[in-house]
Design a protein around this motif. Structure first.
Motif, mmCIF file in Angstrom:
data_model
loop_
_atom_site.group_PDB
_atom_site.id
_atom_site.type_symbol
_atom_site.label_atom_id
_atom_site.label_comp_id
_atom_site.label_asym_id
_atom_site.label_seq_id
_atom_site.Cartn_x
_atom_site.Cartn_y
_atom_site.Cartn_z
ATOM 1 N N ILE A 1 0.867 -1.177 0.000
ATOM 2 C CA ILE A 1 0.000 0.000 0.000
ATOM 3 C C ILE A 1 0.907 1.232 0.000
ATOM 4 N N GLU A 2 0.842 1.989 -1.065
ATOM 5 C CA GLU A 2 1.676 3.186 -1.233
ATOM 6 C C GLU A 2 0.834 4.394 -0.809
ATOM 7 N N GLY A 3 1.084 4.920 0.393
ATOM 8 C CA GLY A 3 0.202 5.927 0.975
ATOM 9 C C GLY A 3 0.619 7.357 0.695
ATOM 10 N N ASP A 4 -0.372 8.224 0.590
ATOM 11 C CA ASP A 4 -0.131 9.658 0.412
ATOM 12 C C ASP A 4 -1.173 10.444 1.205
ATOM 13 N N ILE A 5 -0.702 11.363 2.047
ATOM 14 C CA ILE A 5 -1.582 12.213 2.840
ATOM 15 C C ILE A 5 -1.626 13.595 2.202
ATOM 16 N N LYS A 6 -2.812 14.117 1.965
ATOM 17 C CA LYS A 6 -2.956 15.421 1.332
ATOM 18 C C LYS A 6 -2.405 16.525 2.234
ATOM 19 N N SER A 7 -1.409 17.247 1.731
ATOM 20 C CA SER A 7 -0.878 18.435 2.414
ATOM 21 C C SER A 7 -0.715 18.198 3.913
ATOM 22 N N CYS A 8 0.020 17.142 4.250
ATOM 23 C CA CYS A 8 0.099 16.719 5.657
ATOM 24 C C CYS A 8 0.588 17.844 6.570
ATOM 25 N N PHE A 9 1.728 18.466 6.238
ATOM 26 C CA PHE A 9 2.293 19.491 7.108
ATOM 27 C C PHE A 9 1.364 20.699 7.221
ATOM 28 N N ILE B 1 -6.977 2.825 7.778
ATOM 29 C CA ILE B 1 -6.028 3.933 7.906
ATOM 30 C C ILE B 1 -6.692 5.236 7.480
ATOM 31 N N ARG B 2 -7.467 5.205 6.405
ATOM 32 C CA ARG B 2 -8.169 6.402 5.942
ATOM 33 C C ARG B 2 -9.114 6.934 7.014
ATOM 34 N N GLU B 3 -9.863 6.043 7.642
ATOM 35 C CA GLU B 3 -10.799 6.457 8.684
ATOM 36 C C GLU B 3 -10.066 6.995 9.914
ATOM 37 N N PHE B 4 -8.951 6.355 10.268
ATOM 38 C CA PHE B 4 -8.186 6.819 11.420
ATOM 39 C C PHE B 4 -7.630 8.217 11.171
ATOM 40 N N LEU B 5 -7.052 8.442 10.004
ATOM 41 C CA LEU B 5 -6.512 9.759 9.682
ATOM 42 C C LEU B 5 -7.605 10.823 9.721
ATOM 43 N N LYS B 6 -8.776 10.479 9.204
ATOM 44 C CA LYS B 6 -9.881 11.446 9.143
ATOM 45 C C LYS B 6 -10.438 11.749 10.526
ATOM 46 N N ASN B 7 -10.677 10.727 11.317
ATOM 47 C CA ASN B 7 -11.376 10.911 12.592
ATOM 48 C C ASN B 7 -10.469 11.321 13.738
ATOM 49 N N GLU B 8 -9.237 10.803 13.757
ATOM 50 C CA GLU B 8 -8.352 11.040 14.894
ATOM 51 C C GLU B 8 -7.333 12.151 14.645
ATOM 52 N N SER C 1 -5.146 10.805 0.369
ATOM 53 C CA SER C 1 -5.358 11.106 -1.047
ATOM 54 C C SER C 1 -5.705 9.826 -1.797
ATOM 55 N N GLU C 2 -6.968 9.706 -2.199
ATOM 56 C CA GLU C 2 -7.414 8.489 -2.879
ATOM 57 C C GLU C 2 -6.752 8.328 -4.244
ATOM 58 N N GLU C 3 -6.520 9.466 -4.933
ATOM 59 C CA GLU C 3 -5.948 9.370 -6.279
ATOM 60 C C GLU C 3 -4.449 9.094 -6.258
ATOM 61 N N LYS C 4 -3.794 9.259 -5.104
ATOM 62 C CA LYS C 4 -2.359 9.014 -5.026
ATOM 63 C C LYS C 4 -2.007 7.853 -4.107
ATOM 64 N N THR C 5 -2.999 7.191 -3.541
ATOM 65 C CA THR C 5 -2.765 6.027 -2.693
ATOM 66 C C THR C 5 -3.105 4.770 -3.480
ATOM 67 N N TYR C 6 -2.116 3.902 -3.651
ATOM 68 C CA TYR C 6 -2.275 2.732 -4.512
ATOM 69 C C TYR C 6 -2.047 1.444 -3.714
ATOM 70 N N ILE C 7 -2.711 0.396 -4.173
ATOM 71 C CA ILE C 7 -2.411 -0.956 -3.690
ATOM 72 C C ILE C 7 -1.735 -1.688 -4.839
ATOM 73 N N ARG C 8 -0.447 -1.950 -4.683
ATOM 74 C CA ARG C 8 0.346 -2.574 -5.742
ATOM 75 C C ARG C 8 0.526 -4.060 -5.461
ATOM 76 N N HIS C 9 0.377 -4.860 -6.510
ATOM 77 C CA HIS C 9 0.751 -6.273 -6.384
ATOM 78 C C HIS C 9 2.274 -6.333 -6.468
ATOM 79 N N ALA C 10 2.909 -6.681 -5.361
ATOM 80 C CA ALA C 10 4.355 -6.508 -5.233
ATOM 81 C C ALA C 10 5.157 -7.305 -6.244
ATOM 82 N N LYS C 11 4.595 -8.392 -6.763
ATOM 83 C CA LYS C 11 5.351 -9.242 -7.679
ATOM 84 C C LYS C 11 5.165 -8.857 -9.147
ATOM 85 N N THR C 12 4.150 -8.057 -9.443
ATOM 86 C CA THR C 12 3.901 -7.677 -10.836
ATOM 87 C C THR C 12 3.905 -6.162 -11.059
ATOM 88 N N GLU C 13 3.838 -5.376 -9.971
ATOM 89 C CA GLU C 13 3.837 -3.922 -10.082
ATOM 90 C C GLU C 13 4.940 -3.345 -9.211
#
Length: 617
Positions: free
Chosen positions: A160-168, A327-334, A340-352
């Motif tokens: 899971i390649e995560g990206d948080i929108k404008s975190c700082f 993780i998305r819910e935790f970041l939002k609520n806590e 960032s849905e458009e920049k967060t990917y689930i990669r198959h580690a052996k083919t991607e």
């Protein structure tokens, strides 16, 4: 001057080895002048300190009187952080990143706060932060994070390649202060941090408030972000404990069957390797000894560097999707942050491939067993060969992105064809060579561990021929003439004043072998207290005036560079500072004003009041 503040910091570090320890009476620590000496020494040489803040001041003129004024305003709690000057710098995705430039006094105070927070949260006796966090921490870096992937993520199925929108920029101040209060029971110290967060910024002469975020450019910003995102680390650690199951993978029956047959045949042959036994050996080496897709074996891994993070899942895709959603819910609520849905990917580690810290990551899915050196290490530290049937972490340099970056900075065309760096033709030859060598060495050292290291020869080629074209442009000759006169490594012999000769050349890498263990790490932490004592005692702050020898109203004269860009020889008092190889020298207030008026432009080293390299006169 005694090291009372440094001794107190060391005591804080030892006490915070206990994760439950709550720190009190920290604000009074900021009354100690030696803390500001160390803070000044840590930040004084950065060129950015000669960039004026909103008050028009720089670090030029810093003195003990400045420290005394800061401490006085802290005692009566009248100290306020000035708004930061807002500028924008380009990001890798061609967007702009906001950067705040604080005033010099604010930087000094922020550095003292940073030192106290680091003693609390990152004690070498037992850090509060988890091992999965690598960003902006002592003895940790991008390389330690990537080494963890290379050494411990074998067999991972999903990344899971995560990206948080404008975190700082989206850090909630109320949430942050509530987190700080778990370790700090000092309202005045918390209030000082609150003041720094709410200082605001100046943009186009308009003062704007900062109701959210921690300004990038602030000295405190990295460690405050780590305090904030430590909650994410704890949450993912909870997910790991929740979802992991199975102590070991099930054995591969086909592998065991071949191993039993091989053992029997080897016993019957009396230990002689017959062609049939050799064939069985080859078949064994193409198979894993365990089931890699065992449904009863689940593992979750996690690495974070600042606001960049990846999660590895050994299990079904549905589990990876569930972890991402949690993780998305935790970041939002806590934490009041947005994934960032458009920049967060689930990669198959052996083919991607996943992208993390400028490196392409994947898991080798090949079925070929190639023994490699360095994948195993004995109890006494001896390296040995160990077979691998694929499913090992692979790290590669992103060649297209690197060439695109070189193109963006004017070293080549979009297709990678080298071009002249026209803006650098006005610089001295040695400076041009050093700049190109610095870029080449920096890129190759950063990517020395990658599996496609040989392909980085293309980067070196671009820089080498861009340098040759830049020199040809500078001297108005052909590129072939430059290589003919100065060789493959573009070596120059330069005459210096006094008849001395300086030899400079372009740094060329000669070894293109793959070394997957070539991570730049420092496993032995330095002695924190001794290091800071050396910083304080090594400072020239408080020395007599270098010009007249006076002890009255001595302050530090600063310059951005000891050599002006574009000039072969510095002029004025800058020539003296270059000869001393110092960016800061102590001078009295009167001499300082004369320096800025140019009255000391003709001064010589022998005219100075004392030997600057010596100890305090």
């Amino acid at each position: 001057m005694e090291n009372q503040a440094l001794e107190r910091l060391e005591a804080i570090r030892k006490r915070n080895a206990d994760r439950g320890w709550v720190n009190a009476d920290l604000y009074r620590l900021l009354y100690k002048p030696d803390l500001y000496e160390v803070a000044y020494q840590k930040i004084k040489s950065s060129p950015g300190n000669m960039t004026a803040g909103v008050d028009g001041e720089t670090l030029d003129g810093f003195s003990y009187d400045t420290i005394a004024g800061i401490i006085h305003s802290l005692r009566d709690e009248s100290f306020d952080f000035k708004p930061a000057k807002r500028v924008y710098i380009p990001k890798a995705n061609c967007k702009m990143r906001p950067l705040g430039i604080p005033s010099p006094k604010d930087k000094i105070v922020q550095e003292t706060i940073h030192m106290v927070l680091e003693a609390i949260y990152d004690s070498p006796h037992g850090p509060f932060f988890l091992d999965c966090s690598h960003g902006f921490r002592p003895n940790r870096s991008c390389h330690t994070a990537l080494r963890e992937f290379g050494c411990k993520w074998g067999g991972t199925v999903w990344i899971i390649e995560g990206d948080i929108k404008s975190c700082f920029d989206e850090i909630d101040h109320h949430v942050l202060t509530s987190l700080l209060r778990r370790k700090i029971a000092d309202d005045r110290f918390i209030n000082l941090i609150w003041k720094s967060l709410r200082a605001g910024y100046l943009w186009k002469k308009e003062l704007r408030s900062s109701l959210l975020g921690s300004a990038q450019g602030s000295v405190c910003s990295p460690i405050l972000a780590n305090v904030y995102l430590h909650e994410l680390d704890l949450f993912v650690e909870g997910l790991r404990q929740k979802y992991e199951k199975g102590e070991k993978r099930k054995k591969n029956r086909e592998y065991d069957r071949i191993a039993v047959n091989r053992f029997r045949m080897l016993k019957r042959s009396g230990g002689v390797m017959t062609p049939e036994i050799k064939e069985l050996t080859k078949r064994m080496r193409t198979l894993p000894s365990v089931l890699l897709d065992d449904p009863d074996y689940v593992r979750v891994k996690y690495i974070r560097y600042a606001d960049d993070w990846i999660v590895g899942v050994t299990g079904p895709r549905s589990l990876a999707e569930q972890i991402k959603e949690e993780i998305r819910e935790f970041l939002k609520n806590e934490l009041k942050l947005t994934l960032s849905e458009e920049k967060t990917y689930i990669r198959h580690a052996k083919t991607e491939e996943a992208n993390f810290l400028g490196t392409r990551l994947r898991i080798d899915a090949s079925n070929t067993a190639q023994p490699k050196i360095g994948h195993g290490r004995s109890a006494v530290g001896r390296r040995f060969r160990r077979r691998t049937t694929g499913y090992q972490p692979v790290l590669k340099a992103p060649m297209r992105k690197l060439i695109a970056k070189l193109h963006q900075n004017g070293f080549c065309r979009a297709d990678g064809f080298p071009t002249s760096k026209g803006m650098w033709t006005v610089l001295p030859v040695d400076q041009v060579l050093n700049l190109y060598s610095m870029i080449n060495r920096g890129l190759l050292n950063y990517y020395r561990f990658v599996h496609n290291f040989g392909r980085l020869a293309r980067v070196q080629y671009i820089l080498q021929y861009s340098l040759a074209k830049t020199l040809a442009h500078k001297f108005k000759v052909s590129m072939s003439k430059v290589f003919q006169d100065h060789g493959h490594n573009l070596a120059f012999r330069l005459e210096l004043p006094g008849g001395k000769v300086k030899e400079v050349e372009f740094w060329l890498n000669r070894d293109w072998s793959v070394n997957t263990n070539a991570f730049s790490t420092n496993p032995i932490p330095p002695d924190y207290l001794a290091w800071h004592k050396n910083l304080r005692t090594g400072s020239k702050l408080g020395f007599p005036c270098l010009i007249c020898g006076s002890d009255d109203k001595v302050q530090m004269h600063h310059v951005r560079h000891i050599r002006k860009m574009g000039q072969k020889k510095p002029t004025g008092f800058l020539a003296v500072m270059r000869a001393l190889n110092r960016k800061q020298v102590p001078v009295c207030e009167g001499c300082h004003q004369k320096i800025h008026r140019g009255e000391y432009d003709g001064i010589r080293l022998q005219d100075l009041a004392y030997d600057f390299a010596a100890k305090r006169p």
